[in-house]
Design a protein around this motif. Structure first.
Motif: not given
Length: 475
Positions: A449-451, A457-465
């Motif tokens: 979330l910090a990243r 606001g781009r969400r990484n693979l972990w957040l999308r999962t």
């Protein structure tokens, strides 16, 4: 404001030198004396466990529905000492931790959830007037502010989406100039003003007022009386306490972040510690420098967000950003104080309001939030319907706990109502895994979330999962 942003100098650290590590709301000479502890054995129709908003609303509404019902309430320490007396005092209509979360999770019933939430907030306002609850209730609304260009674009897009779905009644989009006419911060780029959906309250005065109202209606309140065990007793239930116990026909559990007396419920919540600062009262010139004439609550749009508001004596409460999960999900008093977070929050405050340079903080405190994986409350029964529970409000329980109280009473009555028919009420969130998986997953989510905040606001693979699984983490 950018995550981790700092003010022009380190002089702001002096602003914390006199801050008391106690919740501002509870540091009140009008704080009522606790009721006596229970000694011996009591019997009643309804036993309510927990002396925060959940328990007090349940006891109050139970007596209002049936004045002849015999109601006992147990509180392990003092009424309102935990989350109900430590929060920011934002009393929101939303039952779903905001419209976005609700629309994502319950799209088919979001209009009904919004309607019920609005009615619930109206009912709170009516109860404040009816029972004479002196709690600084102000129906000012709340502005969700963008502090980065991408957040401003997202707010504009979101406003158009909810307008198209017929969900924008009472919500106004503010561009940079318009939002700064309401509250002047150089970091504000846009805003959404929900004019009727949020009220400001003094949270401790609200909980103390609810206690007085319960006592006036004949609820027997025992403080400093922890409920130790729960089990069947004849046709009803029995709760053991240090000096006795209670035998009741039905039991409502409003213990939220603390270990539930129904053990299988415990895996559905984890404690997350949130922190806040309170300034000294602002003078007329200081207030004029930031505007804020309409006294709305505010929150920024980042994943790691801040919430801030004015008190009745024109102090600024500034909280949020860090959300700290202790390994093992332990709830301990030592976690209520976190100087490294206070220092971070102070720096963010003066970045938002550089014109308030020199203002000092008088109070700094923290407390545990009962977080669940869908961010909004869940409900259920146990022991053949004789026990009901509600938990998992995830930091937006000041208003939603009243709705939760009505759900628990409906469930105990065995009634199918518009509340108990909701998918939100009938289904539970996913439970959290055991350690070390819970701590690892939450830590990875916080880092992600910090990243995302640092990457437009781009969400990484972990957040999308996590999004696809319906899991997440929010302060």
């Amino acid at each position: 404001m950018a995550p981790g942003a700092m003010s022009r100098s380190n002089d702001w650290t002096k602003s914390l030198s006199d801050a008391q590590p106690v919740p501002y709301w509870l540091d009140d000479p009008g704080r009522p004396r606790p009721e006596a502890a229970l000694t011996g054995v009591e019997t009643c129709d309804l036993l309510v466990v927990g002396g925060g908003y959940s328990g007090l609303w349940t006891a109050l509404i139970a007596k209002e529905r049936d004045p002849e019902r015999d109601v006992v309430l147990l509180e392990g320490r003092e009424v309102g000492w935990a989350a109900s007396g430590r929060n920011g005092g934002f009393c929101a209509a939303s039952l779903t931790h905001g419209l976005s979360n609700g629309l994502t999770r319950w799209p088919d019933e979001i209009h009904k959830l919004e309607e019920l939430g609005a009615r619930n907030l109206d009912a709170i306002e009516e109860a404040v007037a009816r029972h004479g609850l002196d709690c600084d209730f102000e129906r000012t609304g709340e502005i969700d502010v963008a502090t980065e260009p991408y957040q401003a674009r997202e707010l504009a897009d979101w406003y158009e989406e909810i307008r198209a779905k017929g969900l924008a009644e009472g919500i106004e989009y503010l561009d940079a100039e318009a939002v700064r006419e309401q509250v002047d911060s150089p970091t504000f780029r846009a805003g959404l003003w929900d004019r009727r959906g949020v009220a400001m309250v003094n949270p401790a005065k609200l909980v103390w007022g609810l206690k007085r109202a319960c006592l006036a209606l004949g609820v027997r309140v025992y403080e400093r009386t922890p409920a130790l065990t729960l089990g069947p007793h004849g046709a009803g239930m029995a709760v053991r306490t240090p000096y006795g116990g209670v035998r009741a026909r039905t039991v409502a559990l409003g213990t939220n972040v603390f270990p539930n007396l129904v053990r299988r419920v415990r895996s559905y919540t984890v404690p997350v510690y949130d922190y806040a600062l309170m300034t000294e009262p602002l003078g007329a010139e200081q207030l004029a420098s930031i505007g804020w004439k309409n006294r709305q609550g505010l929150g920024d749009s980042a994943n790691q967000f801040h919430y801030f508001r004015l008190s009745s004596d024109n102090r600024v409460l500034w909280g949020g950003y860090d959300a700290v999960y202790p390994y093992g999900g332990r709830v301990r008093a030592e976690y209520d104080d976190r100087p490294e977070t206070y220092a971070k929050l102070a720096g963010h405050f003066f970045t938002c309001f550089p014109q308030l340079e020199g203002v000092r903080f008088t109070h700094a405190w923290g407390g545990a939030i009962d977080t669940c994986s869908r961010f909004s409350a869940f409900f259920g029964t146990a022991h053949q319907g004789k026990v009901a529970y509600a938990a998992g409000y995830t930091g937006l329980g000041v208003g939603a706990t009243r709705f939760g109280a009505e759900v628990m009473l409906d469930l105990l009555a065995g009634e199918r109502t518009e509340r108990t028919a909701l998918e939100m009420v009938r289904r539970k969130p996913l439970p959290f895994p055991p350690e070390p998986f819970a701590w690892t997953g939450i830590a990875l989510t916080k880092w992600s979330l910090a990243r995302a905040d640092a990457r437009d606001g781009r969400r990484n693979l972990w957040l999308r999962t996590m999004d696809r699984l319906g899991l997440g983490f929010d302060s």
